[in-house]
Design a protein around this motif. Structure first.
Motif, PDB file in Angstrom:
ATOM      1  N   LEU A  23       0.819  -1.204   0.000  1.00 29.87           N
ATOM      2  CA  LEU A  23       0.000   0.000   0.000  1.00 29.87           C
ATOM      3  C   LEU A  23       0.852   1.251   0.000  1.00 29.87           C
ATOM      4  O   LEU A  23       0.523   2.249  -0.644  1.00 29.87           O
ATOM      5  N   HIS A  24       1.974   1.197   0.726  1.00 29.51           N
ATOM      6  CA  HIS A  24       2.868   2.359   0.738  1.00 29.51           C
ATOM      7  C   HIS A  24       3.434   2.609  -0.649  1.00 29.51           C
ATOM      8  O   HIS A  24       3.460   3.759  -1.131  1.00 29.51           O
ATOM      9  N   GLN A  25       3.883   1.561  -1.308  1.00 25.57           N
ATOM     10  CA  GLN A  25       4.463   1.727  -2.634  1.00 25.57           C
ATOM     11  C   GLN A  25       3.425   2.173  -3.656  1.00 25.57           C
ATOM     12  O   GLN A  25       3.720   2.978  -4.548  1.00 25.57           O
ATOM     13  N   ARG A  26       2.188   1.658  -3.520  1.00 25.64           N
ATOM     14  CA  ARG A  26       1.132   2.100  -4.424  1.00 25.64           C
ATOM     15  C   ARG A  26       0.880   3.599  -4.253  1.00 25.64           C
ATOM     16  O   ARG A  26       0.725   4.336  -5.230  1.00 25.64           O
ATOM     17  N   GLN A  27       0.830   4.031  -2.985  1.00 25.87           N
ATOM     18  CA  GLN A  27       0.601   5.445  -2.727  1.00 25.87           C
ATOM     19  C   GLN A  27       1.757   6.275  -3.273  1.00 25.87           C
ATOM     20  O   GLN A  27       1.560   7.339  -3.861  1.00 25.87           O
ATOM     21  N   ARG A  28       2.982   5.784  -3.054  1.00 30.33           N
ATOM     22  CA  ARG A  28       4.158   6.506  -3.535  1.00 30.33           C
ATOM     23  C   ARG A  28       4.152   6.609  -5.057  1.00 30.33           C
ATOM     24  O   ARG A  28       4.488   7.656  -5.624  1.00 30.33           O
ATOM     25  N   LEU A  29       3.779   5.515  -5.731  1.00 30.04           N
ATOM     26  CA  LEU A  29       3.759   5.524  -7.190  1.00 30.04           C
ATOM     27  C   LEU A  29       2.706   6.494  -7.714  1.00 30.04           C
ATOM     28  O   LEU A  29       2.965   7.281  -8.627  1.00 30.04           O
ATOM     29  N   ASP A  30       1.506   6.440  -7.105  1.00 25.19           N
ATOM     30  CA  ASP A  30       0.451   7.367  -7.524  1.00 25.19           C
ATOM     31  C   ASP A  30       0.891   8.806  -7.302  1.00 25.19           C
ATOM     32  O   ASP A  30       0.708   9.673  -8.162  1.00 25.19           O
ATOM     33  N   ASP A  31       1.470   9.062  -6.112  1.00 24.83           N
ATOM     34  CA  ASP A  31       1.918  10.419  -5.804  1.00 24.83           C
ATOM     35  C   ASP A  31       3.042  10.849  -6.736  1.00 24.83           C
ATOM     36  O   ASP A  31       3.121  12.015  -7.131  1.00 24.83           O
ATOM     37  N   TYR A  32       3.913   9.902  -7.075  1.00 28.70           N
ATOM     38  CA  TYR A  32       5.036  10.245  -7.945  1.00 28.70           C
ATOM     39  C   TYR A  32       4.547  10.678  -9.323  1.00 28.70           C
ATOM     40  O   TYR A  32       5.024  11.673  -9.885  1.00 28.70           O
ATOM     41  N   GLN A  33       3.578   9.948  -9.870  1.00 27.24           N
ATOM     42  CA  GLN A  33       3.042  10.310 -11.177  1.00 27.24           C
ATOM     43  C   GLN A  33       2.371  11.680 -11.115  1.00 27.24           C
ATOM     44  O   GLN A  33       2.541  12.517 -12.012  1.00 27.24           O
ATOM     45  N   GLU A  86      16.576   8.258   0.032  1.00 29.95           N
ATOM     46  CA  GLU A  86      16.130   6.889   0.285  1.00 29.95           C
ATOM     47  C   GLU A  86      16.776   5.952  -0.729  1.00 29.95           C
ATOM     48  O   GLU A  86      16.834   6.269  -1.918  1.00 29.95           O
ATOM     49  N   PRO A  87      17.254   4.801  -0.295  1.00 31.88           N
ATOM     50  CA  PRO A  87      17.915   3.876  -1.227  1.00 31.88           C
ATOM     51  C   PRO A  87      16.899   3.090  -2.053  1.00 31.88           C
ATOM     52  O   PRO A  87      16.892   1.867  -2.068  1.00 31.88           O
ATOM     53  N   THR A  88      16.020   3.834  -2.726  1.00 33.10           N
ATOM     54  CA  THR A  88      14.973   3.226  -3.543  1.00 33.10           C
ATOM     55  C   THR A  88      15.075   3.761  -4.963  1.00 33.10           C
ATOM     56  O   THR A  88      15.789   4.724  -5.233  1.00 33.10           O
ATOM     57  N   THR A  89      14.325   3.138  -5.857  1.00 37.81           N
ATOM     58  CA  THR A  89      14.305   3.615  -7.243  1.00 37.81           C
ATOM     59  C   THR A  89      13.823   5.052  -7.306  1.00 37.81           C
ATOM     60  O   THR A  89      14.375   5.881  -8.039  1.00 37.81           O
TER      61      THR A  89
END
Length: 853
Positions: free
Chosen positions: A332-342, A775-778
């Motif tokens: 859920l965190h990654q989904r939110q991050r992806l939506d927010d990123y777009q 953050e060590p993320t994509t």
């Protein structure tokens, strides 16, 4: 599940004991339940037994639950003082100790399934153990014949993964998670419960039997789950209450040998607060299980399972829920991050479009024309219904806004509240009462200054959105007084109670507020007139640049603190105060002499060592105390000097600047000395041309930044930028023009770096450098690349003419980027070398580009 399986999720959990908090020993009721010490109840639930033994070779049982006789066949008193093996057998103890000595075992919760030999024969147990206050706490549960799950672990995980991944929204994923947990565990109701910023909760998904009362969409006040309870949810993914009507089993004796009650923060059998039990009974619940939703060490929600009758879930299944909870939280965190990123990418493009409009030369009328043509971008960048732009003495209104006079008054107030050029609220009238007159136009506002003096600014507005909040019972009437004390009576029905919220706009979302970083660059983009004035100021500054060092030294000459400068061991500069301190008539008498002439033999070695070390010191300031020679002809010479030294360049040569004072000086002298020391530190860490931190400052801070990244688990990036073809630019425009250009570039790069809280330093010549923790993320690495290209584009956007044939119309820059995702695997010097190599690659590939290594 095995310890190795659990270890995958251990980094999400806070396995420390809950010890700190504002707890009370007074009787607990609803007026003080937030102070209830629920981590030390002194009792457990009766579906298992607990043994606490010394965490040493003896493994002596010092506490146990009163019900051990029911499961282990021996009374509690007979086990106290005995080795733990007397209760569970040598074989079981050996298995436990082997698990404890595994690498990184620490205070993590261990789980095993094992056979224990009892007086009436061998029996199967779930054994859960951990270390608490240097006691080995062992909890045992007996499986029953119907404990086996309907499907195996792999099918559970596969079903959970597959269906969650097929959903297309955060809400859809939450609903599927509730349905899957209900199917897997068999509870009558499963809810996904999310906290807001104030720890109020809301049910965002629900799966239930038709006979259960629906709670979907209901809100619960923060007091329902007090702070100390939330702290325990962070320490245990899964928490069960098997039977709401259980009789708590006491731990005997009440206190451990240290005199403290047994800390059950990490216990799976810990007895529950009586108030919580009453609360759940009022909901008609007979058994519960909660799965914590944690991301980045922070509790953001829970999966709450309710059953109308008592229900026991074996620890093996509960342990699997650790994994499901971890996966669901991350998903859920990654989904939110992806939506927010777009969304942020889109909003960022709008912000950059606005920045170009404000940065272009022109009159206020021309600006109004451009903004009117692009009004949609101005409003959409904040999803606002109206905006007001105050620029160069003109107020421009777009969309739905309060009146001009009201905006002027509001802007004055907002400028006083702003921090770092910005301020926002979605409840404007609660902090600015005058706004209650126009909630239909501005119930929420975002303020952004376009200039350092806050005279130019933008305000975005949102209207009131009347919200109906459905609480699970009236939160303001959760407590009434009765003959039995304070009870939960008004909320026993848990019927929906509605509250209408007014004078509130939709909240400003983080993805919208993040665009302020880009929009703040407007404050640093200047109009044509501003650029002309800045250029004139810069040229004037260039003319006086060569005088800066002598001016600074002249200032020191009349300072009340003694200054001397040493080159090759000899005094080359001294002020009047230094002459007085050393007992000579004038400063000129010190020039060419060795400072050691005034130092007592007992301090000569210390002085020589200090002078030799300061040149290569990693810290550029060093202090010492030196005894002075007794001088009968100069009675005022102090007995001891306090001296601070710094490595500088003076007259083009490596030198040492020192400030000194009498070691026994008064408080006023000490304050002055401290202030001058601070100024000296600033002097040696600042590039005199650009006023940026210099290479020394960068090198010194690099190690500190590296260690901080290691502590915070972040990646470190170094971005290195060098102006292209600057040598030819220098040759064409001379040192004055080149210095002017460097200052202009430095100011612009520094402004961009400040937007990301990153400090830009001058690396040398026409090179600049900055470090950045990410953050060590994509997504984190993408932000580093984005910032690097933004720095490159900043140089291009300055449009500094470079008319030499073959190199382009304007000055450009090449950028090298090096990133270390795990700073434990490298060194700062290696990262710098990689950044330099990346910069060289960018140059070799044609310049005006970004290269990443």
């Amino acid at each position: 599940m095995t310890d190795d399986y659990d270890q995958k999720f251990e980094n999400e959990l806070n396995r420390s004991l809950l010890t700190e908090g504002d707890f009370t020993d007074e009787p607990i009721d609803l007026t003080n339940c937030e102070k209830e010490p629920i981590h030390i109840p002194g009792m457990i639930q009766p579906h298992g037994v607990l043994l606490a033994a010394t965490n040493d070779d003896a493994r002596t049982v010092v506490q146990c639950s009163r019900n051990v006789d029911l499961m282990l066949g021996a009374p509690a008193e007979s086990l106290l003082g005995q080795p733990l093996s007397a209760a569970i057998g040598e074989k079981a103890l050996t298995i436990i100790e082997e698990s404890l000595v595994r690498p990184a075992a620490g205070d993590k919760q261990h789980f095993l399934e094992m056979t224990i030999d009892l007086p009436d024969g061998p029996a199967e147990f779930f054994v859960i153990f951990h270390v608490s206050d240097d006691l080995l706490v062992v909890e045992l549960e007996r499986p029953t014949a119907d404990d086996a799950p309907p499907v195996d672990d792999f099918e559970w995980v596969q079903a959970f993964f597959t269906r969650i991944k097929r959903t297309h929204s955060r809400a859809g994923a939450s609903q599927v998670a509730a349905e899957l947990v209900k199917d897997i565990l068999g509870y009558d109701r499963v809810m996904v419960y999310e906290f807001d910023a104030d720890w109020n909760g809301k049910v965002i998904a629900e799966a239930k039997n038709s006979t259960m009362e629906p709670f979907l969409g209901h809100h619960y006040p923060a007091s329902d789950i007090p702070k100390q309870a939330r702290a325990l949810y962070v320490r245990n993914w899964v928490r069960t209450i098997v039977d709401m009507d259980y009789e708590p089993v006491p731990i005997v004796p009440t206190l451990q040998p240290s005199g403290k009650p047994l800390n059950l923060s990490l216990s799976v059998l810990r007895s529950v607060s009586p108030i919580h039990l009453e609360y759940m009974k009022n909901m008609g619940v007979g058994a519960t299980m909660t799965i914590s939703l944690i991301y980045g060490g922070e509790l953001w929600g829970m999966i709450a399972c309710h059953h109308e009758t008592p229900k026991y879930v074996p620890h093996r299944q509960r342990n699997l829920c650790n994994f499901l909870g971890s996966f669901f939280s991350s998903e859920l965190h990654q989904r939110q991050r992806l939506d927010d990123y777009q969304d942020e990418l889109h909003l960022k493009s709008l912000a950059q479009r606005l920045a170009r409009i404000f940065g272009a030369p022109g009159t206020p009328e021309q600006l109004k024309s451009k903004l009117s043509a692009d009004e949609d971008a101005l409003l959409s960048v904040m999803n606002a219904s109206g905006a007001a732009v105050q620029f160069k003495g003109r107020l421009l209104l777009f969309g739905i806004t309060p009146g001009a006079a009201e905006i002027v008054k509001l802007a004055v107030w907002l400028s006083q509240q702003a921090e770092d050029y910005a301020y926002h609220t979605n409840r404007l009238s609660s902090v600015y009462p005058q706004a209650a007159a126009y909630p239909d136009k501005a119930a929420g506002v975002v303020f952004l200054s376009l200039s350092s003096d806050y005279r130019d600014h933008i305000l975005w507005f949102r209207p009131e959105v009347v919200q109906t909040v459905t609480w699970a019972g009236d939160p303001a009437k959760a407590v009434v007084r009765s003959g039995e004390g304070y009870r939960i009576s008004p909320r026993k029905s848990f019927e929906a109670w509605q509250e209408v919220v007014t004078n509130t706009s939709l909240p400003w979302e983080p993805k919208e507020l993040h665009t302020l970083s880009d929009l703040k660059s407007i404050a640093l983009k200047q109009t044509e007139e501003d650029l002309r004035l800045a250029e004139e100021k810069s040229i004037l500054y260039a003319r006086t640049l060569k005088e800066n060092e002598s001016r600074y030294l002249q200032l020191m000459e009349y300072s009340a603190v003694a200054f001397v400068t040493l080159t090759e061991g000899r005094i080359v500069f001294a002020n009047l105060e230094a002459a007085r301190l050393l007992g000579v008539s004038e400063a000129a008498a010190l020039i060419g002499r060795d400072l050691v002439e005034w130092i007592a033999p007992s301090s000569e070695t210390e002085l020589a060592d200090m002078l030799s070390r300061i040149v290569t010191a990693s810290t550029q300031l060093r202090s010492c105390r030196l005894r002075m020679k007794a001088d009968s002809e100069a009675a005022d010479v102090p007995a001891e000097l306090e001296m601070t030294l710094a490595h500088v360049v003076y007259g083009g040569k490596p030198s040492i600047m020192a400030i000194a004072r009498e070691a026994s000086g008064d408080a006023g002298e000490e304050n002055l000395f401290t202030e001058v020391t601070r100024e000296l530190s600033r002097y040696i860490h600042t590039d005199s041309l650009t006023e940026l931190p210099n290479r020394r400052c960068f090198d010194e801070n690099l190690a500190q930044d590296w260690l901080k990244c290691a502590d915070d688990g972040q990646a470190m990036a170094i971005i290195m930028l060098d102006l292209d073809n600057f040598r030819s630019y220098n040759a064409m425009f001379g040192y004055q023009g080149a210095d002017n250009c460097l200052r202009w570039v430095a100011e612009s790069l520094s402004a961009v770096g400040n937007l990301r809280d990153a400090v830009v330093s001058r690396y040398g010549g026409a090179s600049f450098v900055l470090t950045l923790a990410e953050e060590p993320t994509t997504e984190g690495l993408a932000r580093v690349d984005m910032l690097a290209d933004q720095l490159r584009q900043t140089v291009v956007s300055l449009q500094i003419p470079h008319p030499q044939p073959g190199v382009g119309e304007y000055l450009t820059a090449s950028v090298g980027v090096a990133v270390e995702s795990d700073v434990r695997e490298g060194t700062p010097s290696d990262l710098v070398a990689r950044a330099e190599k990346a910069l060289a690659v960018a140059k070799a590939e044609g310049k005006n580009r970004v290269s990443v290594l």
